[in-house]
Motif scaffolding. Structure first.
Motif, PDB file in Angstrom:
ATOM      1  N   ARG A 134      46.506  32.725  35.799  1.00 19.73           N
ATOM      2  CA  ARG A 134      46.449  32.060  37.093  1.00 19.73           C
ATOM      3  C   ARG A 134      47.096  32.932  38.166  1.00 19.73           C
ATOM      4  NH1 ARG A 134      43.220  29.232  34.952  1.00 19.73           N
ATOM      5  NH2 ARG A 134      43.333  26.995  34.517  1.00 19.73           N
ATOM      6  N   GLY A 135      46.752  32.651  39.396  1.00 15.26           N
ATOM      7  CA  GLY A 135      47.423  33.209  40.561  1.00 15.26           C
ATOM      8  C   GLY A 135      47.689  34.694  40.529  1.00 15.26           C
ATOM      9  N   GLU A 139      45.198  37.973  39.957  1.00 16.14           N
ATOM     10  CA  GLU A 139      44.992  38.880  41.090  1.00 16.14           C
ATOM     11  C   GLU A 139      45.354  40.312  40.706  1.00 16.14           C
ATOM     12  OE1 GLU A 139      47.275  37.423  44.341  1.00 16.14           O
ATOM     13  OE2 GLU A 139      46.366  35.426  44.292  1.00 16.14           O
ATOM     14  N   THR A 140      46.471  40.466  40.001  1.00 15.20           N
ATOM     15  CA  THR A 140      46.907  41.799  39.576  1.00 15.20           C
ATOM     16  C   THR A 140      45.917  42.402  38.590  1.00 15.20           C
ATOM     17  OG1 THR A 140      49.223  41.130  39.873  1.00 15.20           O
ATOM     18  CG2 THR A 140      48.806  43.097  38.544  1.00 15.20           C
ATOM     19  N   GLN A 218      38.157  36.275  46.020  1.00 18.89           N
ATOM     20  CA  GLN A 218      38.351  35.006  45.318  1.00 18.89           C
ATOM     21  C   GLN A 218      37.278  34.792  44.253  1.00 18.89           C
ATOM     22  OE1 GLN A 218      38.176  35.446  48.549  1.00 18.89           O
ATOM     23  NE2 GLN A 218      40.053  34.666  49.516  1.00 18.89           N
ATOM     24  N   LYS A 219      36.043  35.216  44.563  1.00 14.50           N
ATOM     25  CA  LYS A 219      34.959  35.051  43.601  1.00 14.50           C
ATOM     26  C   LYS A 219      35.117  36.018  42.429  1.00 14.50           C
ATOM     27  CE  LYS A 219      31.441  33.037  46.606  1.00 14.50           C
ATOM     28  NZ  LYS A 219      30.037  33.116  47.080  1.00 14.50           N
ATOM     29  N   LEU A 220      35.649  37.214  42.709  1.00  9.83           N
ATOM     30  CA  LEU A 220      35.909  38.158  41.628  1.00  9.83           C
ATOM     31  C   LEU A 220      36.930  37.579  40.658  1.00  9.83           C
ATOM     32  CD1 LEU A 220      36.116  41.605  43.462  1.00  9.83           C
ATOM     33  CD2 LEU A 220      34.347  40.848  41.880  1.00  9.83           C
ATOM     34  N   GLU A 221      37.984  36.989  41.206  1.00  9.26           N
ATOM     35  CA  GLU A 221      39.017  36.391  40.360  1.00  9.26           C
ATOM     36  C   GLU A 221      38.458  35.206  39.579  1.00  9.26           C
ATOM     37  OE1 GLU A 221      42.139  35.574  43.127  1.00  9.26           O
ATOM     38  OE2 GLU A 221      42.255  37.671  43.745  1.00  9.26           O
ATOM     39  N   GLU A 226      36.605  32.877  34.462  1.00  6.16           N
ATOM     40  CA  GLU A 226      35.566  32.239  33.648  1.00  6.16           C
ATOM     41  C   GLU A 226      35.256  33.066  32.408  1.00  6.16           C
ATOM     42  OE1 GLU A 226      31.784  31.405  31.981  1.00  6.16           O
ATOM     43  OE2 GLU A 226      32.159  33.211  33.168  1.00  6.16           O
ATOM     44  N   ARG A 227      35.301  34.401  32.550  1.00  4.39           N
ATOM     45  CA  ARG A 227      34.986  35.267  31.417  1.00  4.39           C
ATOM     46  C   ARG A 227      36.123  35.311  30.400  1.00  4.39           C
ATOM     47  NH1 ARG A 227      29.629  37.094  31.339  1.00  4.39           N
ATOM     48  NH2 ARG A 227      30.286  38.977  30.273  1.00  4.39           N
TER      49      ARG A 227
END
Length: 248
Positions: A134-135, A139-140, A218-221, A226-227
């Motif tokens: 998450r979060g 992102e990292t 945001q969509k990349l994350e 999901e993957r």
């Protein structure tokens, strides 16, 4: 037995193996068949009348095996031939709506249970719930996936906050690793994703990631999330007994 086709043979090999199979692994197995076929054809076999009953039965079974597969196995199996057969198998598995699919990773090819069934597999094995990212951790991870060799300072410049915690978490999960040191003052460590990361997201290489210039961060994350969860499980059963391998 079921129809002797190269697709069915590859399906059986992949299903029965605990590890991913490379093209070289499959070539080696197919080449061994040709060697065994040549050896059998060069044997001076006794007549059925002269052979012991047990030997005669074994020879008959060997002959049937070789004759059955001789028309299926190419004499010189190339990587291109095998890759084409694997692609056909992949399409066949999708068409027949199997609960597992063929996955290609850097380590090779393997069968994995589709995500829709992963919770059932977890219950069967009594495995703990998968770790959800998450979060800041996610992102990292996205930064490292899209910028292999990135340093801690570069990540913090992008995010605007410390990445110490996320880096520690991702290293614990073996999703990232230190690949070297940058040619910068202090020689800071450089980070990149691991093969385990590629396997979890179902990719062969980082080049298969969605294009970062056409998808919002945001969509990349969300795509990564999901993957990564729930993970697909290897669709294999190791050992004849565990597989319920037929004795027919």
């Amino acid at each position: 037995m079921s129809e002797a086709t190269l697709n069915n043979l590859l399906h059986a090999l992949l299903f029965s193996n605990a590890e991913a199979l490379t093209l070289a692994d499959i070539q080696r197995i197919l080449a061994r068949f040709q060697d065994e076929k040549t050896k059998f054809e060069q044997l001076e076999l006794p007549s059925p009348e002269a052979a012991e009953a047990e030997d005669a039965q074994q020879m008959a079974e060997t002959r049937l095996f070789i004759e059955t597969w001789a028309a299926v196995i190419p004499h010189f199996p190339t990587a291109a031939m095998i890759r084409e057969a694997l692609e056909a198998l992949e399409a066949q598995l999708e068409i027949t709506d199997n609960p597992y699919r063929l996955q290609q990773t850097q380590a090779g090819y393997r069968l994995v249970v589709k995500r829709a069934y992963s919770e059932w597999i977890r219950w069967l094995r009594d495995d703990p719930k998968p770790v959800r990212l998450r979060g800041s951790v996610l992102e990292t991870l996205a930064i490292i996936a899209y910028r292999p060799g990135v340093t801690r300072a570069e990540m913090e410049a992008i995010r605007g906050v410390s990445v110490d915690g996320p880096l520690m978490k991702l290293q614990e999960l073996e999703l990232i690793t230190i690949t070297g040191r940058a040619d910068l003052p202090g020689r800071p460590s450089q980070y990149a994703t691991t093969e385990k990361f590629l396997e979890l997201v179902g990719l062969t290489s980082l080049g298969d990631l969605p294009a970062s210039d056409v998808i919002a961060p945001q969509k990349l994350e969300a795509w990564l999330q999901e993957r990564l969860e729930p993970a697909e499980e290897p669709a294999i059963a190791v050992g004849d007994a565990a597989m319920g391998l037929s004795e027919e």
